[in-house]
Design an enzyme around this catalytic site. Structure first.
Site, PDB file in Angstrom:
ATOM      1  N   GLY A  10      -1.433  -5.697   1.526  1.00  0.00           N
ATOM      2  CA  GLY A  10      -2.883  -5.572   1.506  1.00  0.00           C
ATOM      3  C   GLY A  10      -3.256  -4.573   0.422  1.00  0.00           C
ATOM      4  N   ALA A  11      -4.185  -3.658   0.739  1.00  0.00           N
ATOM      5  CA  ALA A  11      -4.647  -2.700  -0.264  1.00  0.00           C
ATOM      6  C   ALA A  11      -3.509  -1.764  -0.701  1.00  0.00           C
ATOM      7  CB  ALA A  11      -5.823  -1.904   0.314  1.00  0.00           C
ATOM      8  N   GLY A  13      -0.192  -1.839   0.163  1.00  0.00           N
ATOM      9  CA  GLY A  13       1.013  -2.564  -0.254  1.00  0.00           C
ATOM     10  C   GLY A  13       0.855  -3.127  -1.656  1.00  0.00           C
ATOM     11  N   ASN A  98      -1.276   5.770   7.523  1.00  0.00           N
ATOM     12  CA  ASN A  98      -1.962   6.970   7.990  1.00  0.00           C
ATOM     13  C   ASN A  98      -1.385   7.421   9.324  1.00  0.00           C
ATOM     14  OD1 ASN A  98      -3.801   7.958   6.081  1.00  0.00           O
ATOM     15  ND2 ASN A  98      -5.168   6.224   6.440  1.00  0.00           N
ATOM     16  N   LYS A 175      -4.155  15.415   6.402  1.00  0.00           N
ATOM     17  CA  LYS A 175      -4.785  14.097   6.179  1.00  0.00           C
ATOM     18  C   LYS A 175      -5.390  13.585   7.487  1.00  0.00           C
ATOM     19  CE  LYS A 175      -5.481  10.164   3.899  1.00  0.00           C
ATOM     20  NZ  LYS A 175      -4.756   8.934   3.699  1.00  0.00           N
ATOM     21  N   SER A 244     -12.209   3.073   6.068  1.00  0.00           N
ATOM     22  CA  SER A 244     -11.651   1.825   6.615  1.00  0.00           C
ATOM     23  C   SER A 244     -12.025   1.630   8.076  1.00  0.00           C
ATOM     24  CB  SER A 244     -10.137   1.771   6.414  1.00  0.00           C
ATOM     25  OG  SER A 244      -9.512   2.698   7.256  1.00  0.00           O
ATOM     26  N   GLU A 256      -7.654   1.475  13.459  1.00  0.00           N
ATOM     27  CA  GLU A 256      -6.491   2.340  13.706  1.00  0.00           C
ATOM     28  C   GLU A 256      -6.904   3.539  14.577  1.00  0.00           C
ATOM     29  OE1 GLU A 256      -5.335   2.851   9.479  1.00  0.00           O
ATOM     30  OE2 GLU A 256      -3.434   1.922  10.057  1.00  0.00           O
TER      31      GLU A 256
END
Ligand SMILES: NC(=O)c1ccc[n+]([C@@H]2O[C@H](COP(=O)([O-])OP(=O)(O)OC[C@H]3O[C@@H](n4cnc5c(N)ncnc54)[C@H](OP(=O)(O)O)[C@@H]3O)[C@@H](O)[C@H]2O)c1
Length: 302
Positions: A10-11, A13, A98, A175, A244, A256
């Site tokens: 995706g983004a 990867g 994350n 983070k 996201s 998530e």
């Protein structure tokens, strides 16, 4: 030269595959659920076309030298189906996601000492299948050690900015402090500008303080004013920037939540630290929006 498999293109990867491509010497295997018609990564420095073999069936995978997992955290079980064959010869598995539980998430399937947890900061989005837009630099943090150094070496020759740190735990919790506060965007259905409201900013500081208290109990070194730093960071973003969690909620996709706020609640319980704001975020974000509401919400959020 190494054979490197990217699981989840995706983004993130896509951006990682683009960096491996510009490193110029690897054989890249792109592991996806649906066939990819090529992969193009548009970066500030130019367009990278990834020359990788695409696989969609874990049963057809062969052993590689390195595996990079870049699925969403909640897709770990599906990602793990690739690992049995890809990592059959003992390949290290870099988990580029994350949260703070990279090892715990994959330890049912991979020995802990082969898991390489990676924190990534990279403004990147998937535009459509096979096209990824990377708006800025990819910054990654890995642990000091043989595998951390080998991971960094894979990207030599690319524009990846990789820090090898003795204190990865603190980097991951720092983070997580940013991501924990991001739940407020998904709750209010508003982009970054919502942090400009004083009361929301104060709430965000308290939410981050809960996260930081749990992080310190887990051994992370975090500044006393990390909450205010996080809010200042959000206030410096363009007011219309969408994280996201917000994008996923508006699109009716899974979020998530557990990796970003649930973990604060769970580990808070372990240490006897109260986390009422994160608990509220987890509870409310698990309540689905009414069917059909999503498209409407996009306009409300702008
Ligand atoms: N995007 C960012 O700017 C950013 C920045 C920092 C960190 N992160 C973190 O990086 C991680 C990845 O996020 P992302 O934004 O890259 O997510 P994403 O764009 O949704 O990409 C995840 C990809 O994983 C694929 N996938 C899921 N299960 C799979 C399986 N069993 N086999 C193969 N592929 C599978 C998905 O396939 P489908 O296409 O079939 O759904 C999707 O293409 C997350 O933990 C995120 O929080 C993201």
């Amino acid at each position: 030269m190494a054979r490197v498999a990217v699981v989840g293109v995706g983004a993130i990867g896509g951006a990682v595959a683009g960096l491996l491509q510009t490193a110029g010497r690897h054989e890249i295997v792109l592991c996806t659920r649906r066939p990819l018609q090529g992969l193009t990564v548009t970066t500030p420095e130019g367009v990278v076309r990834v020359e990788g073999r695409n696989l969609t069936d874990p049963a057809l995978a062969e052993a590689v030298d390195w595996v990079m997992v870049a699925t969403k955290t909640y897709d770990a079980k599906g990602a793990a189906e690739w690992l049995r064959r890809l990592a059959a010869n003992g390949a290290p598995v870099a988990v580029i996601q994350n949260g703070v539980e990279h090892r715990e998430r994959f330890s049912p399937w991979v020995e802990q000492d082969r898991i390489v947890p990676v924190v990534i900061d990279c403004p990147v989005e998937r535009q459509r299948d096979g096209a990824v837009l990377q708006r800025g630099a990819a910054r990654m943090k890995v642990e000091e050690g043989r595998l951390g150094r080998e991971f960094a070496e894979l990207f030599t020759g690319s524009r990846a900015d990789i820090e090898i740190t003795e204190d990865w735990n603190s980097a991951a919790w720092r983070k997580l402090c940013v991501n924990a506060a991001g739940a407020l965007n998904a709750l209010t259905l508003k982009p970054a500008g919502v942090f400009g409201i004083d009361a929301v900013g104060r709430l965000a500081v308290e939410m981050v303080d809960e996260c930081a208290a749990v992080g310190r109990a887990e051994g992370a070194q975090l500044a006393e004013d990390v909450g205010q730093q996080v809010v200042n960071g959000y206030r410096a973003h363009p007011k219309d920037s969408v994280n996201s969690m917000l994008a996923d909620r508006m699109a009716g996709r899974q979020m998530e939540i557990d990796a970003r706020n649930g973990v604060v609640v769970r580990l808070g319980e372990k240490h006897g630290i109260a986390t009422p704001l994160n608990r509220m975020a987890v509870t409310l974000l698990r309540v689905p929006l009414p069917p059909g509401a999503y498209e409407e919400r996009v306009n409300v959020a702008r």
